[in-house]
Design an enzyme around this catalytic site. Structure first.
Site, PDB file in Angstrom:
ATOM      1  N   TYR A  92       0.857  -1.199   0.000  1.00  0.00           N
ATOM      2  CA  TYR A  92       0.000   0.000   0.000  1.00  0.00           C
ATOM      3  C   TYR A  92       0.893   1.249   0.000  1.00  0.00           C
ATOM      4  O   TYR A  92       1.561   1.539   0.994  1.00  0.00           O
ATOM      5  CB  TYR A  92      -0.878  -0.046   1.251  1.00  0.00           C
ATOM      6  CG  TYR A  92      -2.042   0.909   1.318  1.00  0.00           C
ATOM      7  CD1 TYR A  92      -2.283   1.884   0.364  1.00  0.00           C
ATOM      8  CD2 TYR A  92      -2.936   0.830   2.383  1.00  0.00           C
ATOM      9  CE1 TYR A  92      -3.363   2.736   0.456  1.00  0.00           C
ATOM     10  CE2 TYR A  92      -4.023   1.675   2.488  1.00  0.00           C
ATOM     11  CZ  TYR A  92      -4.232   2.620   1.528  1.00  0.00           C
ATOM     12  OH  TYR A  92      -5.307   3.465   1.638  1.00  0.00           O
TER      13      TYR A  92
ATOM     14  N   LYS B 209      -1.099  -1.003  -4.231  1.00  0.00           N
ATOM     15  CA  LYS B 209      -2.328  -0.202  -4.080  1.00  0.00           C
ATOM     16  C   LYS B 209      -1.888   1.230  -3.866  1.00  0.00           C
ATOM     17  O   LYS B 209      -1.114   1.517  -2.940  1.00  0.00           O
ATOM     18  CB  LYS B 209      -3.113  -0.726  -2.870  1.00  0.00           C
ATOM     19  CG  LYS B 209      -4.368   0.063  -2.523  1.00  0.00           C
ATOM     20  CD  LYS B 209      -5.033  -0.590  -1.315  1.00  0.00           C
ATOM     21  CE  LYS B 209      -6.360   0.027  -0.959  1.00  0.00           C
ATOM     22  NZ  LYS B 209      -6.253   1.341  -0.344  1.00  0.00           N
TER      23      LYS B 209
HETATM   24  O1  LIG Z   1      -7.223   0.818   3.435  1.00  0.00           O
HETATM   25  C1  LIG Z   1      -8.358   1.247   3.188  1.00  0.00           C
HETATM   26  O2  LIG Z   1      -9.330   0.997   3.902  1.00  0.00           O
HETATM   27  C2  LIG Z   1      -8.548   2.031   1.947  1.00  0.00           C
HETATM   28  O3  LIG Z   1      -7.746   2.793   1.588  1.00  0.00           O
HETATM   29  C3  LIG Z   1      -9.663   1.804   1.067  1.00  0.00           C
HETATM   30  C4  LIG Z   1     -10.785   2.752   0.948  1.00  0.00           C
HETATM   31  O4  LIG Z   1     -11.847   1.959   0.483  1.00  0.00           O
HETATM   32  C5  LIG Z   1     -10.637   3.922  -0.001  1.00  0.00           C
HETATM   33  O5  LIG Z   1     -10.152   3.549  -1.211  1.00  0.00           O
HETATM   34  C6  LIG Z   1     -11.973   4.618  -0.144  1.00  0.00           C
HETATM   35  O6  LIG Z   1     -12.259   5.472   0.735  1.00  0.00           O
HETATM   36  O7  LIG Z   1     -12.736   4.342  -1.084  1.00  0.00           O
END
Ligand SMILES: O=C([O-])C(=O)C[C@H](O)[C@@H](O)C(=O)[O-]
Length: 314
Positions: free
Chosen positions: A143, A168
């Site tokens: 990430y 990601k």
């Molecule tokens: O680690 C996490 O929960 C994220 O970064 C994912 C989230 O779903 C993000 O992409 C969003 O807010 O849509």
């Protein structure tokens, strides 16, 4: 880099990647029954994968025991229908322990969160992720965000590392992403997965898609799965009209509201889940709950989103 079943399952993801919130009871303790219901509903609604105890799931606020119990509950509720990926973070030693707990709980993969708390050079970051990847046989998605920002050569090395299957992106630097994708494409043989992982990733997905990044996380899916699915379907079908209507009428107002408070990428999402009738409790510190006025505005944004959907299907 070995082709992992997780990578193959994600590559054909026919729905949004679901990042559930973690449920707490009124006393703030982990509420596994409500969490199970949240995960179950998401999978039944059409999530392509469950990313348990990641950013939206308040990884930072969970004890190792709570983390393992929540990941196990997500695995149980998902029952193999879609993969479950669990967060793994903090410094290398603890990230390895979380990885082992995720493995014991039955997860299919790991989302390696940035190392707490240092700002490290590329060489050290690489060692960190390699040690996390070596700790289990689970495929790892790295990430990128905050203190974990990679140069293209580092991502080439990550992609060459056994067990690391994807990146990601939570940074949002499209020039950097383009250079990373180009370097990995030209310097490694295999497939590497890319995810748009920005907060409310739908908002930027048109841009990411033009780089070839089709996978994205969705926190909106937690509280408005029908909207997230409609957006995902419209993108896949090349239905620009619906994509633009949802961006203009729902995602932009939501993102503008989200920008009104620190940590709202999580706490507003949790408020949204409660507004839709599931009592997932409040966020734990250091996050804080959105004010009453913001919750009212959120209710209106959600209502407008669903009204748009009805117009689409009328
Ligand atoms: O680690 C996490 O929960 C994220 O970064 C994912 C989230 O779903 C993000 O992409 C969003 O807010 O849509």
């Amino acid at each position: 880099m070995t082709p992992a079943p997780l990578a193959a399952r994600l590559r054909v993801a026919g729905g949004p990647l679901f990042f559930p919130v973690t449920a707490y009871g009124p006393d703030g303790s982990l509420d596994l029954d409500v969490y199970r219901a949240h995960v179950r509903r998401g999978v039944e609604a059409g999530a392509a994968a469950v990313f348990a105890c990641c950013g939206t799931g308040e990884f930072h606020a969970l004890t190792p025991e709570e983390f393992e119990a929540a990941v196990r509950a997500a695995v149980d509720e998902t029952a193999g229908r879609v993969p479950v990926v669990a967060g793994a973070g903090y410094g290398t030693a603890l990230a390895v322990r979380y990885a082992l707990r995720a493995r014991a709980a039955g997860a299919d993969g790991l989302l390696a969160l940035p190392p707490y708390l240092v700002v490290a050079a590329q060489e050290g970051l690489l060692r960190h992720y390699r040690e996390v990847a070596a700790a289990t046989d689970l495929p790892v998605i790295v990430y990128q965000r905050d203190n974990a920002v990679f140069t293209p050569p580092t991502v080439v090395e990550l992609a060459r590392t056994e067990g690391i299957v994807g990146l990601k992106d939570g940074l949002g630097d499209l020039d950097l992403m383009q250079r990373i994708i180009s370097a990995v494409r030209t310097e490694t043989p295999g497939d590497f997965l890319y995810f748009n992982g920005l907060p409310t990733a739908e908002q930027t997905q048109l841009a990411y898609r033009s780089l070839g990044v089709d996978l994205y996380s969705s926190a909106v899916f937690c509280f408005a799965p029908e909207i997230a699915l409609a957006f995902h379907g419209a993108l896949a079908d090349g239905d620009d009209r619906t994509v633009h209507r949802l961006l203009d009428g729902f995602y932009r107002p939501f993102v503008e509201l989200r920008a009104q408070g620190r940590g709202y990428a999580v706490s507003l999402v949790k408020a949204g889940v409660r507004l839709r009738g599931l009592e997932v409790g409040e966020v734990r510190p250091p996050l804080h709950e959105p004010g009453e006025d913001h919750v009212k505005q959120l209710a209106r944004v959600i209502e407008r989103g669903y009204a748009l959907l009805e117009e689409e299907t009328a």
